[in-house]
Design an enzyme around this catalytic site. Structure first.
Site, PDB file in Angstrom:
ATOM      1  N   PHE A  58      11.549  12.648  -8.859  1.00 51.62           N
ATOM      2  CA  PHE A  58      10.664  11.482  -8.920  1.00 51.62           C
ATOM      3  C   PHE A  58      10.209  11.023  -7.533  1.00 51.62           C
ATOM      4  CE2 PHE A  58      11.912   8.936 -13.004  1.00 51.62           C
ATOM      5  CZ  PHE A  58      10.860   9.511 -13.688  1.00 51.62           C
ATOM      6  N   GLU A  59       8.967  10.583  -7.432  1.00 49.83           N
ATOM      7  CA  GLU A  59       8.444   9.894  -6.243  1.00 49.83           C
ATOM      8  C   GLU A  59       8.699  10.662  -4.948  1.00 49.83           C
ATOM      9  OE1 GLU A  59       9.599   5.774  -6.168  1.00 49.83           O
ATOM     10  OE2 GLU A  59       9.334   5.564  -8.319  1.00 49.83           O
TER      11      GLU A  59
END
Length: 620
Positions: A409-410
């Site tokens: 994620f991210e």
């Protein structure tokens, strides 16, 4: 210009170029332990702290009374009434200013709320954080016009869900390949393209969409029900089964020109700057996971008896429990410190936030993996299966699955290390970048040589000695002073190692990703050690020696990891590994694949769904 060079140039144009505020982590990588930047930690005003504590307590009561995480895992969906209940508490506008209908709470309490929610239902924490950290609220707070803020932020605060759309089927961490377009047509832009892995995208009322305007990337606020938007499917994953993650298609979608965030071409900069504080949500959730692991490990290791002793009393298990507990304390310290630095607004936290994200996601996964090991077969068994046969339904395997995505994620851990490296060596590139740039002219190299000479004449002597060599340094930290002296000495050693690497590989350094990754991992350990010591010193007043014991054990464990990383800087198999990988890719070892059957479902490696109904739904 090569595709790699284009991507690198695009990233350079998007990153913040100036350092107008001090950065603890930036100085740490330069061999300068600026403890004054983090100790004492910026405090939260009493009134804000009181409101923050009350909000976290309200969220806790609501979760306990109205949220069934087992049901969310079983059904794969967060009930609409849960979303609306949290909206009623203000949980979708925690950091949105009160003037726009939000709670206006400090980041510290945003993170503490996510730590609580993450420990109970990671999918629910993902819904809240994707909405506020990378969805509409954060980029508008930083770059939006007053008109945009007044139009959209109250809606976000009320619970209209937002999503962030950057990734595409052929675009991950390389935005230079972005193909979604936004073409100006009078007082509107017309969007066309496909976005993948749109967290919250299936139920989102508002979207932040990154699209190409000419050669550059721009950011837009888009109404989720605009004509021409189709959610082609809701994706299913290894974990986080309750998240509403989809594939969103744009076909001739008209977006008012006034919905452009910032100016044309600032989209990637907006995305990267948003993540400076947006990344704070993941360390908070990860701290919650690790703290939950402490609780389960303690209770299980006391209840389970083998060979006449509690399993927690056997050294093989005790060392795992110590790792989980010490790591949980450090992750909470890292989350709290970074959030409070963000609240204080006196520091540039772009490196700190990235380090916190990288470190917390890696270490919390290790902690949960160790918890599963401590639980043995019960750790691998689902909570529902355990409960069905009469035992406590502990979702250890689910938590392990749910937290795995955090390392992706991210910004994946690999991308985070490259991002941090670029910021950490900024001072070197400013001083000597043209010296190692093969495209530099003779004049540019001559000027760079002068700059480098002045910079290194001042900087290199500062790495010889420091407070870490004084037996009385940092004495105000009591038994933890020895660890801060280690941090100070090691930060200088880290800076010297970075300089040696630059001298050895020069322009090829950016391709020595394994070396740079270890440099970053050492810096992350030093940052976490500092955070743990600072938190323990603060906690000691209320909790006595117990925080010091946790911080001391964590620092001892971290020091061993740091020593190993330093050893591997120069003694490793990186070159052999890269060569072998190239041979694998060329098919040299295809015989290794004999004697197996591949259960994969046939299809292209990179594709997009065609046809089908629109699966977008509205929270009701």
């Amino acid at each position: 210009m090569s595709e790699y060079a284009k991507a690198r140039e695009l990233g350079e144009q998007a990153r913040e170029q100036e350092w107008t505020r001090p950065s603890f982590a930036k100085q740490l990588f330069l061999g300068d332990l600026r403890l004054d930047l983090v100790h004492p930690v910026p405090s939260v005003p009493d009134e804000a702290a009181k409101r923050g504590e009350e909000f976290v307590r309200a969220v806790r009561r609501y979760l306990d009374a109205h949220v069934d995480p087992a049901r969310i895992e079983r059904d794969g969906v967060i009930p609409d009434e849960v979303v609306k209940g949290l909206a009623g508490l203000g949980a979708f506008g925690i950091t949105i200013g009160e003037e726009y209908g939000g709670l206006g709470l400090p980041y510290l309490y945003y993170c503490r709320a996510l730590m609580l929610v993450g420990s109970y239902c990671p999918a629910l924490a993902t819904l809240l954080s994707a909405h506020q950290s990378i969805g509409v609220p954060q980029p508008l707070k930083l770059f939006g016009s007053e008109e945009q803020k007044r139009e959209f932020l109250p809606r976000c605060a009320r619970g209209e869900i937002s999503a962030f759309l950057l990734t595409e089927p052929d675009v991950g961490s390389d935005p230079a390949r972005l193909s979604t377009t936004a073409v100006r047509d009078g007082d509107a832009y017309v969007l066309d393209g496909v976005k993948l892995w749109t967290t919250n995208g299936v139920v989102a009322d508002l979207l932040v969409v990154m699209a190409r305007t000419g050669k550059k990337i721009s950011a837009f606020v888009v109404e989720g029900d605009s004509p021409g938007i189709t959610v082609r499917r809701r994706n299913a994953f290894m974990g986080l089964r309750g998240i509403e993650n989809g594939v969103t298609e744009f076909s001739q979608v008209r977006v008012p020109a006034k919905n452009l965030i910032g100016r044309e071409g600032e989209g990637l900069k907006i995305a990267l700057t948003t993540l400076n504080t947006g990344r704070l949500s993941l360390p908070a959730s990860c701290a919650g996971h690790a703290k939950w692991a402490v609780k389960i490990a303690r209770e299980w290791a006391n209840a389970r008896v083998q060979w006449g002793r509690k399993v927690g009393e056997h050294e093989a298990v005790a060392t795992k429990i110590a790792f989980i507990a010490a790591t949980a304390y450090a992750l909470e310290a890292v989350s709290d410190l970074t959030a409070r630095l963000a609240d204080g607004e006196g520091s540039d936290i772009r490196i700190e936030a990235a380090l916190a994200k990288l470190y917390a996601t890696e270490m919390s996964y290790q902690a949960l993996d160790e918890l599963v090991q401590i639980r043995g077969g019960r750790g691998y068994e689902t909570a529902e299966s355990l409960a069905a046969r009469g035992e406590r339904g502990v979702p250890a395997e689910q938590m392990l699955r749910d937290t795995r995505i955090n390392r992706i994620f991210e910004g994946s851990s690999e991308i985070m290390r490259l991002l941090i490296t670029r910021e950490a060596v900024d001072a070197h590139l400013t001083a000597a970048g043209e010296l190692i740039n093969p495209d530099s002219s003779r004049q540019e190299r001559a000027q760079a040589l002068k700059r480098a000479g002045r910079f290194y004449a001042r900087w290199l002597p500062s790495l010889v000695t420091g407070a870490g060599q004084l037996p009385t340094a940092f004495s105000e930290f009591g038994p933890l002073a020895t660890h801060l002296r280690f941090v100070e000495r090691t930060s200088r050693k880290l800076a010297r190692s970075t300089f040696y690497g630059m001298s050895r590989w020069q322009g090829r350094l950016e391709h020595k990703q394994a070396f740079l990754g270890r440099i970053v991992d050492i810096g992350a350990e030093l940052f976490a050690m500092t955070a743990a010591c600072v938190k323990a010193a603060e906690d000691e007043g209320d909790l006595g020696r117990r925080p010091l014991e946790l911080a001391d054990t964590f620092c001892r464990q971290a020091r061993r990891r740091v020593d190993t990383l330093f050893d591997r800087l120069w003694d490793n198999s990186d070159d052999h590994d890269v060569r072998l990988a190239r041979y694998v890719l060329d098919g040299r070892y295809s015989f290794l694949e004999e004697g197996i059957l591949d259960p994969s479902i046939e299809g292209p490696w990179i594709g997009r769904p065609e046809g089908g109904e629109n699966v977008r739904r509205k929270i009701r």
